[in-house]
Design an enzyme around this catalytic site. Structure first.
Site, PDB file in Angstrom:
ATOM      1  CG  ASN A  64      -2.265  -0.583   0.953  1.00 49.95           C
ATOM      2  OD1 ASN A  64      -2.688  -0.704  -0.191  1.00 49.95           O
ATOM      3  ND2 ASN A  64      -2.967  -0.979   2.004  1.00 49.95           N
TER       4      ASN A  64
ATOM      5  CE  LYS B  15      -5.519  -0.425  -2.925  1.00 51.60           C
ATOM      6  NZ  LYS B  15      -4.535  -1.518  -2.968  1.00 51.60           N
TER       7      LYS B  15
END
Length: 312
Positions: free
Chosen positions: A112, A196
């Site tokens: 992430n 994202k």
């Protein structure tokens, strides 16, 4: 084993174990890089698959499988390292291994947030020995129930692409795409990472600060904040040479909020369990890139500071 392990996963969290399982089922020779020589040379893992529409009422049993644990001095045959540690752990975990890995070994970052790729790229390029760096992002849902036990909770898109240095060979590129469901190789991976990042920047800090599940962010009270987060992100990305469609990002954020309404974000969970968060690599990354261009991102900066204060 009949063949030497040539794919190593750094990071045995939920995503790392899921990728290991998928590659193993596809017939690839994959193992984990252990933290020390004291770890078992072979580890038995447990995987519970996602229930299909046909068997939702049936008991889904865990499937055991095994994977070798490799020490840092046993990486001579590794041709691909998939890095699945937390974003803030990437450099510390990977840097000591670079001299242990063969020259032709490729690195794939799968975590992430953003930032480690910028710090790692000069190390890859400086070696000029055929090593390359690829980046990826995955929206597969997976929950770690115990140290070596995971349960798949949702399907999602996985995007992979080249960033710098030598390109990943066709053999390994095809192997990854064949093993990971709903995956694709994209020519320009950085814009995908920004997309994202937009989802994470909008959902993670707000759910952490307001101690709520993702679905609560659909309420009107949060709309102005989410819009401001995305406005700043789109502006900063543009100065980084990445053109993003604000309306597309807005729709994507709210789609994720709806699809994961009952879920608690990873940042919410980190705060709840008093763990370090990835806020530096999410909203903090946006602020850092803004500063690099002489800009400001006050809404993201405020969220960054508030989450950092919570995590103390």
């Amino acid at each position: 084993m009949t063949h030497a392990v040539d794919i190593a996963i750094l990071g045995a969290g939920a995503v790392g174990q899921l990728i290991c399982r998928q590659l193993t089922v596809a017939g690839m020779n994959v193992g984990f890089i252990g933290r020390s020589a004291l770890e078992a040379s072979q580890q038995v893992l447990s995987f519970t698959p996602l229930a299909s529409a046909d068997d939702k009422q049936q008991q889904i049993h865990a499937i055991p499988y095994s994977a070798p644990i490799l020490t840092a001095d046993a990486l001579d045959n590794i041709r691909l390292v998939i890095v699945c540690v937390k974003a803030y752990q990437v450099l510390d975990a990977l840097s000591p291994l670079l001299k242990q890995l063969p020259n032709q070994c490729h690195i794939l970052l799968l975590h992430n947030g953003m930032g480690p790729h910028l710090a790692l790229a000069p190390l890859i390029d400086a070696q000029a020995n055929g090593r390359g760096l690829s980046l990826g992002t995955t929206s597969q849902g997976v929950l770690r129930q115990a140290p070596w036990q995971i349960k798949q909770t949702g399907q999602g898109l996985t995007q992979l692409g080249h960033f710098t240095g030598a390109e990943l060979t066709e053999h390994y590129r095809n192997a990854l795409l064949a093993a990971i469901p709903n995956s694709e190789w994209v020519d320009a991976i950085v814009p995908c990472l920004w997309q994202k990042l937009a989802v994470n920047a909008a959902i993670n800090p707000l759910t952490a600060l307001y101690q709520c599940p993702n679905g609560k962010l659909a309420e009107p009270d949060f709309s102005e904040m989410i819009n401001s987060i995305l406005d700043e992100l789109v502006m900063v990305a543009a100065h980084d040479g990445v053109s993003l469609d604000k309306s597309f990002l807005h729709d994507r954020v709210y789609q994720v909020i709806r699809l994961t309404a009952g879920n608690f974000s990873s940042m919410h969970q980190d705060i709840a369990h008093q763990r370090r968060t990835e806020i530096d690599q999410i909203n903090g990354y946006i602020c850092g890139r803004a500063q690099a261009h002489g800009l400001s991102a006050p809404v993201n900066a405020e969220l960054w500071a508030r989450v950092k204060q919570l995590a103390v």
